[in-house]
Design a protein around this motif. Structure first.
Motif, PDB file in Angstrom:
ATOM      1  N   ALA A 342       0.833  -1.201   0.000  1.00 44.36           N
ATOM      2  CA  ALA A 342       0.000   0.000   0.000  1.00 44.36           C
ATOM      3  C   ALA A 342       0.868   1.250   0.000  1.00 44.36           C
ATOM      4  N   TRP A 343       0.408   2.299  -0.655  1.00 42.52           N
ATOM      5  CA  TRP A 343       1.161   3.549  -0.785  1.00 42.52           C
ATOM      6  C   TRP A 343       0.347   4.736  -0.277  1.00 42.52           C
ATOM      7  N   HIS A 344      -0.320   5.431  -1.177  1.00 38.51           N
ATOM      8  CA  HIS A 344      -1.083   6.619  -0.790  1.00 38.51           C
ATOM      9  C   HIS A 344      -2.375   6.229  -0.083  1.00 38.51           C
ATOM     10  N   ALA A 345      -2.695   6.942   0.989  1.00 40.31           N
ATOM     11  CA  ALA A 345      -3.955   6.732   1.714  1.00 40.31           C
ATOM     12  C   ALA A 345      -4.649   8.068   1.899  1.00 40.31           C
ATOM     13  N   GLU A 346      -5.977   8.059   1.773  1.00 43.19           N
ATOM     14  CA  GLU A 346      -6.734   9.319   1.862  1.00 43.19           C
ATOM     15  C   GLU A 346      -8.169   9.050   2.302  1.00 43.19           C
ATOM     16  N   PHE A 347      -8.604   9.780   3.324  1.00 44.87           N
ATOM     17  CA  PHE A 347     -10.005   9.766   3.744  1.00 44.87           C
ATOM     18  C   PHE A 347     -10.789  10.792   2.931  1.00 44.87           C
ATOM     19  N   ALA A 348     -11.964  10.419   2.480  1.00 41.80           N
ATOM     20  CA  ALA A 348     -12.835  11.325   1.734  1.00 41.80           C
ATOM     21  C   ALA A 348     -14.213  10.684   1.632  1.00 41.80           C
ATOM     22  N   ASP A 349     -15.227  11.487   1.351  1.00 38.44           N
ATOM     23  CA  ASP A 349     -16.601  10.975   1.239  1.00 38.44           C
ATOM     24  C   ASP A 349     -16.970  10.893  -0.234  1.00 38.44           C
ATOM     25  N   VAL A 350     -16.720   9.740  -0.861  1.00 36.38           N
ATOM     26  CA  VAL A 350     -16.893   9.624  -2.306  1.00 36.38           C
ATOM     27  C   VAL A 350     -18.344   9.437  -2.724  1.00 36.38           C
ATOM     28  N   ASN A 351     -19.215   9.020  -1.795  1.00 37.49           N
ATOM     29  CA  ASN A 351     -20.634   8.855  -2.144  1.00 37.49           C
ATOM     30  C   ASN A 351     -21.531   9.853  -1.423  1.00 37.49           C
ATOM     31  N   SER A 361      -3.959   3.417  -2.458  1.00 33.43           N
ATOM     32  CA  SER A 361      -3.352   2.952  -3.707  1.00 33.43           C
ATOM     33  C   SER A 361      -2.434   1.769  -3.426  1.00 33.43           C
ATOM     34  N   LYS A 362      -2.352   0.856  -4.392  1.00 31.91           N
ATOM     35  CA  LYS A 362      -1.591  -0.381  -4.217  1.00 31.91           C
ATOM     36  C   LYS A 362      -0.690  -0.621  -5.436  1.00 31.91           C
ATOM     37  N   GLY A 363       0.419  -1.319  -5.207  1.00 26.08           N
ATOM     38  CA  GLY A 363       1.284  -1.705  -6.308  1.00 26.08           C
ATOM     39  C   GLY A 363       2.598  -2.284  -5.828  1.00 26.08           C
ATOM     40  N   ASN A 364       3.043  -3.354  -6.462  1.00 28.41           N
ATOM     41  CA  ASN A 364       4.311  -3.975  -6.112  1.00 28.41           C
ATOM     42  C   ASN A 364       5.449  -2.968  -6.259  1.00 28.41           C
ATOM     43  N   VAL A 365       6.435  -3.038  -5.351  1.00 29.57           N
ATOM     44  CA  VAL A 365       7.554  -2.102  -5.395  1.00 29.57           C
ATOM     45  C   VAL A 365       8.303  -2.224  -6.716  1.00 29.57           C
ATOM     46  N   GLU A 366       8.728  -3.422  -7.051  1.00 31.23           N
ATOM     47  CA  GLU A 366       9.390  -3.691  -8.329  1.00 31.23           C
ATOM     48  C   GLU A 366       9.672  -5.175  -8.417  1.00 31.23           C
ATOM     49  N   ALA A 367       8.691  -5.933  -8.838  1.00 29.16           N
ATOM     50  CA  ALA A 367       8.836  -7.381  -9.022  1.00 29.16           C
ATOM     51  C   ALA A 367       9.294  -8.082  -7.750  1.00 29.16           C
ATOM     52  N   GLN A 368       8.785  -7.652  -6.601  1.00 28.51           N
ATOM     53  CA  GLN A 368       9.083  -8.360  -5.356  1.00 28.51           C
ATOM     54  C   GLN A 368       8.312  -9.684  -5.354  1.00 28.51           C
ATOM     55  N   PRO A 369       9.006 -10.815  -5.310  1.00 27.65           N
ATOM     56  CA  PRO A 369       8.323 -12.098  -5.481  1.00 27.65           C
ATOM     57  C   PRO A 369       7.471 -12.506  -4.289  1.00 27.65           C
ATOM     58  N   ASP A 370       7.710 -11.903  -3.122  1.00 27.57           N
ATOM     59  CA  ASP A 370       6.930 -12.286  -1.940  1.00 27.57           C
ATOM     60  C   ASP A 370       5.757 -11.356  -1.685  1.00 27.57           C
TER      61      ASP A 370
END
Length: 543
Positions: A342-351, A361-370
Motif C-alpha cells: 500500500a502507498w497513498h492513503a486518503e479519507f474522503a466521502d466519495v458517495n 493505492s496499491k502496487g508492487n515495489v518492483e517485481a518483489q516475489p513475496d
C-alpha cells in the motif's frame, strides 16, 4: 479571486472530505453495504499523458499535487515524473462534464528527478506555491499567477542539498511570516552499494528567508510525514512513517516541535509505543467524533489505523484497523494470494452519504516475489457503525497497474469526488465519479457543500485550523494540514458530504486558538469562511 467565472458557477470543492462520522470500534457490521459510486475512466480523452518512471531511485514516490493555479475554482494537477520530467496540467473541464486538461509546459516546472510535490501559499500572496521533492535537490516554486512559476529556492535561502526526498510537511509556528518546512529523506545519496537511511531535515524561517536546516536524527527512511496537533494543545507535532526495509533499530516516529526549541523525539517514557512497519503513507481524520484525529498508516501486508488509547495526555496509540475492516492486507480480487503493498492513503466521502471513506493505492515495489503483483487499489466505504466495506470492483477501479501517489478531488465541480492515480512506468489514470449514473451521464449521490478558509497573512489558508461541522445532531472536526499522503497533497476547498442534510453549520478554530461563530452553509454551495466575517461568502461572489 476573480468576481466571475467563464464556466458555470455550480461549484463543488476539492480536497479531503470533512465527514460526519462516528465509530463504535465494535465488530464488523452486518448491515447492508453502502451504495458505491461508479468511476468512469476519462484518461484517454483527458489530455493527461504522464508517466512516473525510473529505476531504483524512483521505486518510491510518484506523487501528485492538486491545487488551483489560475484562480478559476477548478483543481489543476502537477505530477511527478521520476527520471523523466514532471508536468503541470491546467483544468479545462466543464462543470459536470468529462475531465479535460491542457499541458502547461515550462522549464521551471518540467524538471526531472521529481518524486513528489505539495502545494501551499508559502509567502501568503494569494498565489499557490509548490514544494517540489527531488532525488537530487529539492525546489520551491513560487506561483506568479495564471499557472506560471519561478524558482524561489535560492531567494528563500533554502539549501536543497543532494538528498533523496520522499516526504514533506509544513506548519506555521507562532507569528512567523513563513512556514516551518519538514523534508523526509530516504536513503543516503550516491552510495549504490550501501543502504543507509538519511536524516530528515527541518527548515525554520528567520524573517523572510530560512536558516540552516536542523537534522531530524536519527532518520529511518521516511516515506510520509505530517504536522498535526494530535493532542489539541495548540502545538502541532511531526509524525513520520518509515520504511523498515532499510533499518534494524528504528521505528515510527513522533517529534515534539515546540516553537523556538530543537525538536525532540517522543519516547516510551512519554507514552510513545515503538512500531516497525513498511510505512509509506499517512491519512488523518477524526473518525470517532472525540475531536482528536485517528491516523491510518499504509504498509506492506496489513495496514494500521491508530487511535489514542487513553486520551490526549500522552501519545499512546492502539490499533483499530481489524475492527474497522481496513487492514487491506491482501488483494480483494484478481486471484493473487500474496500480501499487498500500500502507498497513498486518503479519507474522503466519495458517495456523499456523510460517512468517511478510505482510498488506498496499491502496487508492487518492483517485481518483489513475496508480494502481490496483481494488487488493485482499495476503495473502502464507511458505514454508520464506523466499519468499512470494500467496493473497488463495484466502483470500477479494480485495475492492476502498479500505483503510487493519488488524490480524491472534485475535478469537474459537480459535487462528486473524482480520482487521479499515478502509476509506475505507465500512464496516470483519471477517474470521473459519475455517482449512480454512467460515463454518458452522471447522477448525483447525496448532498454536499464545500468550504475554504481565509485569514490575514501570514498563513492565509489557515493551515493548522480546525473546522467543526454540525448536522443531524452530530459535530465532527477536520484539521487543515499540509503533508501526509504519499509524495503529494492538496490545497483548496474542503469537501463536505452531507447525506440527506440540506444545510450544515460550520465553525472554525483558527490556528492561534481563536474560535469563530457557527455559520450556516446550504447544500450545493461553495463558500469562503473569512476570519472575522459574520457570514460565509459564496464563491465566486456576487455578480
Amino acid at each position: 479571486m476573480p468576481g466571475s467565472l467563464a464556466r458555470p458557477a455550480a461549484l463543488a470543492g476539492l480536497g479531503l472530505s470533512v465527514v460526519l462520522a462516528a465509530c463504535s470500534g465494535g465488530a464488523a457490521s452486518t448491515a447492508a453495504a453502502p451504495e458505491a459510486p461508479l468511476f468512469a475512466d476519462d484518461t484517454a480523452a483527458s489530455g493527461v499523458r504522464h508517466t512516473y518512471d525510473g529505476d531504483f531511485e524512483f521505486f518510491v514516490g510518484g506523487g501528485v499535487a492538486v491545487f488551483d493555479c489560475d484562480d478559476d475554482g477548478f483543481a489543476d494537477l502537477y505530477l511527478a515524473g521520476g527520471s523523466g520530467p514532471a508536468a503541470l496540467f491546467r483544468n479545462r473541464s466543464d462543470v459536470g462534464g468529462p475531465l479535460r486538461f491542457d499541458a502547461v509546459p515550462s522549464e521551471v516546472t518540467d524538471v526531472e528527478r521529481v518524486t513528489g510535490a505539495y502545494p501551499l501559499d508559502l509567502d501568503s500572496d494569494g498565489r499557490v506555491d509548490l514544494a517540489v521533492l527531488r532525488n537530487e535537490g529539492d525546489r520551491v516554486l513560487r506561483g506568479t499567477g495564471d499557472c506560471a512559476f519561478e524558482d524561489a529556492t535560492d531567494t528563500l535561502g533554502l539549501d536543497p542539498g543532494d538528498g533523496w526526498s520522499t516526504a514533506f510537511a509544513a506548519t506555521w509556528e507562532g507569528d512567523a511570516r513563513l512556514p516551518t518546512l519538514a523534508y523526509g529523506r530516504y536513503l543516503l545519496p550516491g552510495r549504490p552499494g550501501e543502504r543507509e537511511c538519511a536524516d530528515s531535515v527541518l527548515a525554520r524561517p528567520s524573517g523572510d528567508t530560512y536558516g540552516e536546516p536542523l537534522a531530524l536524527s536519527p532518520g529511518y527512511c521516511a516515506l510520509s510525514m505530517l504536522f498535526s496537533d494530535w493532542s489539541r494543545s495548540g502545538r502541532p507535532d511531526l509524525r513520520v512513517t518509515n520504511d523498515r526495509h532499510y533499518y534494524t533499530d528504528g521505528s515510527e516516529q513522533l517529534w515534539r516541535v515546540d516553537a523556538g526549541a530543537a525538536p525532540r523525539l517522543y519516547t516510551e517514557a512519554d507514552g510513545w509505543r515503538p512500531l516497525q512497519i513498511w510505512g509509506m503513507g499517512i491519512a488523518s481524520l477524526d473518525l470517532t467524533g472525540d475531536g482528536h484525529p485517528e491516523v491510518f498508516l499504509s504498509s506492506q501486508g496489513d495496514n494500521k489505523l491508530q487511535t489514542l488509547a487513553a486520551g490526549p495526555s500522552q501519545p499512546t496509540y492502539r490499533d483499530m484497523a481489524l475492527r474497522a475492516g481496513v487492514t487491506a492486507q491482501r488483494p480483494y480480487t484478481g486471484g493473487d494470494p500474496l500480501p499487498s503493498t500500500a502507498w497513498h492513503a486518503e479519507f474522503a466521502d466519495v458517495n456523499n452519504d456523510g460517512w468517511p471513506d478510505l482510498f488506498v493505492s496499491k502496487g508492487n515495489v518492483e517485481a518483489q516475489p513475496d508480494h502481490a503483483t496483481s494488487d488493485p487499489s482499495n476503495l473502502l466505504l464507511g458505514q454508520p457503525d464506523g466499519t468499512f466495506v470494500e467496493v473497488g470492483e463495484a466502483a470500477g477501479i479494480a485495475r492492476f497497474e502498479p500505483s503510487r501517489g493519488a488524490a480524491l478531488a472534485d475535478l469537474n465541480l459537480d459535487g462528486l469526488l473524482d480520482l487521479v492515480v499515478v502509476h509506475r512506468k505507465t500512464d496516470a489514470t483519471l477517474w470521473r465519479n459519475v455517482g449512480t449514473g454512467d460515463a454518458a451521464e452522471a447522477e448525483p449521490m447525496g448532498n454536499w457543500a464545500a468550504v475554504r478558509l481565509r485569514q490575514p497573512a501570514p498563513n492565509v489558508d489557515a493551515v493548522g485550523a480546525w473546522l467543526e461541522v454540525r448536522a443531524g445532531g452530530r459535530t465532527t472536526t477536520r484539521e487543515v494540514t499540509v503533508g501526509g499522503g504519499h509524495a503529494g497533497g492538496q490545497l483548496g476547498w474542503l469537501h463536505l458530504g452531507l447525506g440527506d442534510a440540506e444545510r450544515v453549520e460550520v465553525r472554525v478554530q483558527w490556528p492561534d486558538g481563536e474560535v469563530g461563530p457557527w455559520l450556516p452553509v446550504e447544500a450545493g454551495q461553495l463558500v469562503t469562511v473569512e476570519r472575522g466575517a459574520a457570514e460565509p461568502r459564496p464563491f465566486p461572489g456576487e455578480g
